[in-house]
Scaffold this motif. Sequence first.
Motif, PDB file in Angstrom:
ATOM      1  N   GLY A 118     -28.026 -13.269  27.505  1.00 23.02           N
ATOM      2  CA  GLY A 118     -28.005 -13.733  26.116  1.00 23.02           C
ATOM      3  C   GLY A 118     -29.300 -14.426  25.730  1.00 23.02           C
ATOM      4  O   GLY A 118     -29.806 -14.235  24.612  1.00 23.02           O
ATOM      5  N   PHE A 119     -29.865 -15.220  26.627  1.00 24.14           N
ATOM      6  CA  PHE A 119     -31.133 -15.877  26.340  1.00 24.14           C
ATOM      7  C   PHE A 119     -32.258 -14.848  26.261  1.00 24.14           C
ATOM      8  O   PHE A 119     -33.154 -14.960  25.423  1.00 24.14           O
ATOM      9  N   GLY A 120     -32.198 -13.832  27.101  1.00 24.52           N
ATOM     10  CA  GLY A 120     -33.183 -12.743  27.005  1.00 24.52           C
ATOM     11  C   GLY A 120     -33.157 -12.091  25.642  1.00 24.52           C
ATOM     12  O   GLY A 120     -34.206 -11.783  25.059  1.00 24.52           O
ATOM     13  N   MET A 121     -31.968 -11.895  25.100  1.00 23.24           N
ATOM     14  CA  MET A 121     -31.844 -11.320  23.764  1.00 23.24           C
ATOM     15  C   MET A 121     -32.490 -12.238  22.726  1.00 23.24           C
ATOM     16  O   MET A 121     -33.213 -11.779  21.839  1.00 23.24           O
ATOM     17  N   LEU A 129     -40.791 -12.109  21.696  1.00 23.04           N
ATOM     18  CA  LEU A 129     -41.387 -12.189  23.027  1.00 23.04           C
ATOM     19  C   LEU A 129     -40.962 -10.975  23.852  1.00 23.04           C
ATOM     20  O   LEU A 129     -39.956 -10.335  23.574  1.00 23.04           O
ATOM     21  N   HIS A 130     -41.739 -10.676  24.868  1.00 23.19           N
ATOM     22  CA  HIS A 130     -41.420  -9.569  25.773  1.00 23.19           C
ATOM     23  C   HIS A 130     -40.503 -10.104  26.864  1.00 23.19           C
ATOM     24  O   HIS A 130     -40.957 -10.792  27.778  1.00 23.19           O
ATOM     25  N   ALA A 131     -39.225  -9.794  26.759  1.00 22.99           N
ATOM     26  CA  ALA A 131     -38.216 -10.303  27.682  1.00 22.99           C
ATOM     27  C   ALA A 131     -37.459  -9.146  28.310  1.00 22.99           C
ATOM     28  O   ALA A 131     -37.106  -8.187  27.623  1.00 22.99           O
ATOM     29  N   TYR A 132     -37.204  -9.276  29.613  1.00 23.91           N
ATOM     30  CA  TYR A 132     -36.521  -8.228  30.366  1.00 23.91           C
ATOM     31  C   TYR A 132     -35.462  -8.843  31.267  1.00 23.91           C
ATOM     32  O   TYR A 132     -35.693  -9.869  31.902  1.00 23.91           O
ATOM     33  N   VAL A 133     -34.312  -8.193  31.338  1.00 22.27           N
ATOM     34  CA  VAL A 133     -33.235  -8.644  32.202  1.00 22.27           C
ATOM     35  C   VAL A 133     -33.335  -7.883  33.517  1.00 22.27           C
ATOM     36  O   VAL A 133     -33.320  -6.644  33.535  1.00 22.27           O
ATOM     37  N   VAL A 134     -33.476  -8.631  34.602  1.00 24.81           N
ATOM     38  CA  VAL A 134     -33.562  -8.036  35.930  1.00 24.81           C
ATOM     39  C   VAL A 134     -32.289  -7.222  36.187  1.00 24.81           C
ATOM     40  O   VAL A 134     -31.195  -7.640  35.814  1.00 24.81           O
TER      41      VAL A 134
END
Length: 187
Positions: A54-57, A64-69
């Motif tokens: 949820g924080f990645g979203m 920002l460039h965010a990715y979920v491992v």
Amino acid sequence: MITFADLVDSALGDLRAALGSIQDEQLATLRAMILDAPRVFLAGKGRSGLVMRGFGMRLMHLGLHAYVVDDVTTPGIGADDLLLIGSGSGRTPSLVRYAEIATAQGAPIALFTIADQSPVRDYAALTIRIPAHSPKLADGGGVSTTLPMGSLFESALNLLLDLVTVQLMDEMNVEEPEMYARHANLE
């Protein structure tokens, strides 16, 4: 039987107690780490993992460039990227391995945890401890709660990251309509 209103009062008190020890300086450091990183990777397992997703979203909504491992489209982590890990125990084997890999690649780690000491914490450049109860820890971890299992940590982590989002919005001068423009439209 305890009433719903009593449970709400109790849970809100527990959240206040769990988040009360977090220092503004820690959050300023976290925000700087996020804003300085070319890419932010987020990891957690179970319910903590859902909070991190949820924080990645929200980071994506901020632009920002965010990715979920563990997502199949997540690229490899590199030097100067940031790995954010949410782990009550800090001992989940896969999360320890992610910390090892990130460190080997030159990516700093910020950890959200209950534990005073843990293998993941040994790798973290920043640790934000949420002193919540967990049955996974021998000493219980901290603030006792009405909530079951690790729910206080997960709920406190979720609220903490929402509040960090508000602070990032302010620092980045991003308004909600700009974030909403990045919201998923294939729903």
